[in-house]
Design a protein around this motif. Structure first.
Motif, PDB file in Angstrom:
ATOM      1  N   SER A   1       0.815  -1.134   0.004  1.00  0.00           N
ATOM      2  CA  SER A   1      -0.041   0.018  -0.018  1.00  0.00           C
ATOM      3  C   SER A   1       0.737   1.350  -0.112  1.00  0.00           C
ATOM      4  O   SER A   1       0.499   2.117  -0.510  1.00  0.00           O
ATOM      5  N   ALA A   2       1.764   1.123   0.776  1.00  0.00           N
ATOM      6  CA  ALA A   2       2.901   2.383   0.775  1.00  0.00           C
ATOM      7  C   ALA A   2       3.428   2.570  -0.397  1.00  0.00           C
ATOM      8  O   ALA A   2       3.666   3.598  -0.941  1.00  0.00           O
ATOM      9  N   VAL A   3       3.725   1.773  -1.035  1.00  0.00           N
ATOM     10  CA  VAL A   3       4.653   1.735  -2.487  1.00  0.00           C
ATOM     11  C   VAL A   3       3.462   2.488  -3.400  1.00  0.00           C
ATOM     12  O   VAL A   3       3.870   3.418  -4.363  1.00  0.00           O
ATOM     13  N   HIS A   4       2.343   2.191  -3.510  1.00  0.00           N
ATOM     14  CA  HIS A   4       1.321   2.362  -4.506  1.00  0.00           C
ATOM     15  C   HIS A   4       0.849   3.837  -3.820  1.00  0.00           C
ATOM     16  O   HIS A   4       0.118   4.778  -4.729  1.00  0.00           O
ATOM     17  N   ALA A   5       0.790   3.962  -2.846  1.00  0.00           N
ATOM     18  CA  ALA A   5       0.288   5.628  -2.429  1.00  0.00           C
ATOM     19  C   ALA A   5       1.224   6.613  -3.007  1.00  0.00           C
ATOM     20  O   ALA A   5       0.702   7.813  -2.971  1.00  0.00           O
ATOM     21  N   ASN A   6       2.177   6.341  -3.577  1.00  0.00           N
ATOM     22  CA  ASN A   6       3.113   7.414  -4.015  1.00  0.00           C
ATOM     23  C   ASN A   6       3.187   7.556  -5.512  1.00  0.00           C
ATOM     24  O   ASN A   6       3.969   8.001  -6.219  1.00  0.00           O
ATOM     25  N   GLU A   7       2.046   6.949  -5.975  1.00  0.00           N
ATOM     26  CA  GLU A   7       1.799   6.889  -7.373  1.00  0.00           C
ATOM     27  C   GLU A   7       0.389   7.095  -7.828  1.00  0.00           C
ATOM     28  O   GLU A   7      -0.559   6.620  -7.013  1.00  0.00           O
ATOM     29  N   ALA A   8       0.233   7.693  -9.166  1.00  0.00           N
ATOM     30  CA  ALA A   8      -1.217   7.728  -9.661  1.00  0.00           C
ATOM     31  C   ALA A   8      -1.024   7.365 -11.052  1.00  0.00           C
ATOM     32  O   ALA A   8       0.005   7.439 -11.611  1.00  0.00           O
ATOM     33  N   LYS A   9      -1.988   6.380 -11.688  1.00  0.00           N
ATOM     34  CA  LYS A   9      -1.760   5.867 -12.929  1.00  0.00           C
ATOM     35  C   LYS A   9      -3.125   6.085 -13.531  1.00  0.00           C
ATOM     36  O   LYS A   9      -4.225   6.443 -13.308  1.00  0.00           O
ATOM     37  N   ALA A  10      -2.598   6.432 -15.129  1.00  0.00           N
ATOM     38  CA  ALA A  10      -3.967   6.923 -15.873  1.00  0.00           C
ATOM     39  C   ALA A  10      -3.711   6.168 -17.118  1.00  0.00           C
ATOM     40  O   ALA A  10      -2.465   6.105 -17.803  1.00  0.00           O
ATOM     41  N   VAL A  11      -4.970   5.753 -17.865  1.00  0.00           N
ATOM     42  CA  VAL A  11      -4.677   5.291 -19.339  1.00  0.00           C
ATOM     43  C   VAL A  11      -5.556   6.053 -20.059  1.00  0.00           C
ATOM     44  O   VAL A  11      -6.787   6.168 -19.997  1.00  0.00           O
ATOM     45  N   TYR A  12      -4.953   6.647 -20.901  1.00  0.00           N
ATOM     46  CA  TYR A  12      -5.694   7.771 -22.075  1.00  0.00           C
ATOM     47  C   TYR A  12      -6.049   6.748 -23.368  1.00  0.00           C
ATOM     48  O   TYR A  12      -5.194   6.065 -23.985  1.00  0.00           O
ATOM     49  N   ASP A  13      -7.233   6.577 -23.516  1.00  0.00           N
ATOM     50  CA  ASP A  13      -7.920   5.703 -24.615  1.00  0.00           C
ATOM     51  C   ASP A  13      -8.014   6.970 -25.969  1.00  0.00           C
ATOM     52  O   ASP A  13      -8.945   7.611 -25.775  1.00  0.00           O
ATOM     53  N   VAL A  14      -7.219   6.904 -26.565  1.00  0.00           N
ATOM     54  CA  VAL A  14      -6.891   8.112 -27.603  1.00  0.00           C
ATOM     55  C   VAL A  14      -7.610   7.672 -28.840  1.00  0.00           C
ATOM     56  O   VAL A  14      -6.920   6.814 -29.719  1.00  0.00           O
ATOM     57  N   THR A  15      -8.956   7.932 -29.649  1.00  0.00           N
ATOM     58  CA  THR A  15      -9.246   7.602 -30.721  1.00  0.00           C
ATOM     59  C   THR A  15      -9.793   8.758 -31.741  1.00  0.00           C
ATOM     60  O   THR A  15      -9.900   8.598 -32.880  1.00  0.00           O
ATOM     61  N   SER A  16      -9.558   9.866 -31.166  1.00  0.00           N
ATOM     62  CA  SER A  16      -9.802  11.133 -32.022  1.00  0.00           C
ATOM     63  C   SER A  16      -9.009  11.460 -32.979  1.00  0.00           C
ATOM     64  O   SER A  16      -7.773  11.343 -32.850  1.00  0.00           O
ATOM     65  N   GLY A  17      -9.341  11.775 -34.168  1.00  0.00           N
ATOM     66  CA  GLY A  17      -8.800  12.532 -35.315  1.00  0.00           C
ATOM     67  C   GLY A  17      -8.476  13.926 -35.262  1.00  0.00           C
ATOM     68  O   GLY A  17      -7.900  14.412 -36.086  1.00  0.00           O
ATOM     69  N   ASP A  18      -8.965  14.572 -34.273  1.00  0.00           N
ATOM     70  CA  ASP A  18      -8.880  16.088 -34.019  1.00  0.00           C
ATOM     71  C   ASP A  18      -7.583  16.454 -33.244  1.00  0.00           C
ATOM     72  O   ASP A  18      -7.550  16.185 -32.141  1.00  0.00           O
ATOM     73  N   SER A  19      -6.649  16.752 -33.906  1.00  0.00           N
ATOM     74  CA  SER A  19      -5.593  17.103 -33.570  1.00  0.00           C
ATOM     75  C   SER A  19      -5.542  18.267 -32.326  1.00  0.00           C
ATOM     76  O   SER A  19      -5.053  18.198 -31.216  1.00  0.00           O
ATOM     77  N   ALA A  20      -6.654  19.210 -32.277  1.00  0.00           N
ATOM     78  CA  ALA A  20      -6.790  20.112 -31.180  1.00  0.00           C
ATOM     79  C   ALA A  20      -7.353  19.423 -30.058  1.00  0.00           C
ATOM     80  O   ALA A  20      -6.984  19.647 -28.818  1.00  0.00           O
ATOM     81  N   LYS A  21      -8.179  18.629 -30.158  1.00  0.00           N
ATOM     82  CA  LYS A  21      -8.561  17.852 -28.987  1.00  0.00           C
ATOM     83  C   LYS A  21      -7.759  16.814 -28.376  1.00  0.00           C
ATOM     84  O   LYS A  21      -7.412  16.677 -27.097  1.00  0.00           O
ATOM     85  N   ILE A  22      -6.780  16.238 -29.222  1.00  0.00           N
ATOM     86  CA  ILE A  22      -5.457  15.471 -28.645  1.00  0.00           C
ATOM     87  C   ILE A  22      -4.544  16.329 -27.933  1.00  0.00           C
ATOM     88  O   ILE A  22      -4.136  16.078 -26.825  1.00  0.00           O
TER      89      ILE A  22
END
Length: 158
Positions: free
Chosen positions: A19-40
């Protein structure tokens, strides 16, 4: 001391340590499907940089995976001339900027880029045309399932 008591102490110690090891990190997965460069740019690039700065201020590491599919393929191909996007005006115009930014995200922010291999095959995109830091050894669903099972928060960029 009896074995059962030692086992309980060992399990509790392991859980608290993990728990202590994971308490010092945050994680995210970005699901990128957009063809709009401004949105990316807004919803992925700026988001990753801002969230990283936020967690850095809290002495936490921010781990990021970007899963690429849909209309976003064109932005992650280094050799556009050898791809289905050779004449795609939006990809050609933004490529110099995105090339530098994606390399920065990989090098400085330790972002992992993963492209859906099924979509690549369907579009005729060859592995050797991708940026060297883009991996493509599985399908999108596998990347997303694995990341979420590993505790990554899901962020859509559609």
């Amino acid at each position: 001391m009896e074995f059962g008591k030692w086992l309980k102490i060992g399990v509790v110690t392991y859980i608290l340590g993990a728990s202590a090891v994971h308490a010092n990190e945050a994680k995210a997965v970005y699901d990128v499907t957009s063809g709009d460069s401004a949105k990316i740019e807004k919803e992925m690039i700026k988001s990753i940089k801002n969230v990283t700065a936020h967690y850095k201020g809290q002495n936490k590491e921010f781990k990021t995976i970007v899963v690429i599919s849909g209309d976003a393929y064109k932005y992650f191909i280094e050799e556009l001339a050898e791809s289905p996007y050779a004449t795609d005006k939006s990809a050609l115009e933004i490529q110099p900027k995105f090339r530098a930014v994606f390399k920065e995200l990989n090098d400085d922010y330790h972002v992992t880029f993963k492209m859906c291999s099924a979509g690549m095959k369907a579009r005729g995109i060859k592995m050797e045309t991708l940026y060297p830091f883009v991996h493509a050894d599985a399908i999108k669903d596998v990347y997303l399932i694995d990341a979420q099972n590993d505790g990554y928060a899901y962020i859509p960029v559609h």
